[in-house]
Design a protein around this motif. Structure first.
Motif, short mmCIF file in Angstrom:
data_model
loop_
_atom_site.label_atom_id
_atom_site.label_comp_id
_atom_site.label_asym_id
_atom_site.label_seq_id
_atom_site.Cartn_x
_atom_site.Cartn_y
_atom_site.Cartn_z
N ARG A 217 17.84 -5.69 77.28
CA ARG A 217 16.54 -6.31 77.05
C ARG A 217 15.67 -5.52 76.06
O ARG A 217 14.45 -5.51 76.14
N GLU A 218 16.32 -4.87 75.10
CA GLU A 218 15.58 -4.12 74.08
C GLU A 218 14.80 -5.09 73.20
O GLU A 218 15.35 -6.11 72.77
N PRO A 219 13.54 -4.80 72.90
CA PRO A 219 12.73 -5.71 72.08
C PRO A 219 13.04 -5.55 70.59
O PRO A 219 12.22 -5.06 69.81
N TRP B 126 11.46 -11.47 61.15
CA TRP B 126 12.71 -12.18 60.85
C TRP B 126 13.23 -13.03 62.01
O TRP B 126 14.28 -13.66 61.91
N ARG B 127 12.47 -13.10 63.08
CA ARG B 127 12.93 -13.85 64.26
C ARG B 127 13.13 -15.33 63.94
O ARG B 127 14.11 -15.94 64.39
N ASP B 128 12.23 -15.93 63.17
CA ASP B 128 12.40 -17.35 62.84
C ASP B 128 13.68 -17.60 62.05
O ASP B 128 14.33 -18.63 62.22
N GLU B 129 14.04 -16.66 61.19
CA GLU B 129 15.29 -16.77 60.44
C GLU B 129 16.49 -16.72 61.41
O GLU B 129 17.45 -17.47 61.27
N VAL C 108 11.34 -14.59 72.14
CA VAL C 108 10.46 -13.45 71.86
C VAL C 108 11.34 -12.26 71.50
O VAL C 108 12.53 -12.41 71.25
N ALA C 109 10.78 -11.08 71.48
CA ALA C 109 11.46 -9.89 70.97
C ALA C 109 12.71 -9.50 71.73
O ALA C 109 13.59 -8.85 71.18
#
Length: 150
Positions: free
Chosen positions: A19-21, A27-30, A52-53
């Motif tokens: 569960r590392e963020p 770049w999450r949307d990519e 999320v992260a």
């Protein structure tokens, strides 16, 4: 009926290893596009990807010729490879070994879509672990805390 037809909606959720963020805002949307594109490439229909992260959610229609395990395995491995190739600092990136997948009725597709779209707000109040426990309880799935998290 000479043709086989199916319409099975699934809500999948899985986290980064431990569960590392690591899934950064920049770049999450990519990554979501990669996850959705991989889903579509497998013959499934991606409806929405969010998260999320430390974890992601996918709502998709399962293709008629692929198993859940094969679909999730390919989605995770392809996206891990993409992260490793595009984010040098994450060259050893891994998703958690497991995942949660929950059936979604046609009448609840829009509610699940809204839930996934609202992940950033939702996780201001609830952790991934508590969220997954809530889904497991809702679907009456037994689990052992020793083996759910990695």
């Amino acid at each position: 009926m000479p043709q086989s037809r199916a319409k099975v909606y699934l809500h999948a959720v899985f986290s980064t290893k431990n569960r590392e963020p690591l899934l950064a805002d920049g770049w999450r949307d990519e990554l979501f596009c990669v996850l959705g594109g991989t889903t579509n490439h497998l013959g499934c229909q991606s409806l929405i990807v969010g998260g999320v992260a430390d974890h992601v959610h996918l709502l998709f229609q399962l293709g008629r010729t692929i198993t859940i395990a094969d679909a999730i395995g390919k989605i995770k491995s392809t996206s891990s490879l993409w992260i490793g190739q595009t984010r040098a600092e994450l060259s050893g990136f891994h998703w958690q070994a497991g995942y949660g997948v929950f059936s979604v009725s046609q009448s609840n597709v829009e509610a699940v879509r809204a839930y996934i779209r609202n992940q950033p707000e939702h996780h201001r109040k609830q952790s991934y672990q508590d969220e997954l426990r809530q889904w497991l309880r809702r679907y009456e799935i037994e689990w052992d805390e020793r083996y759910v998290w990695d």
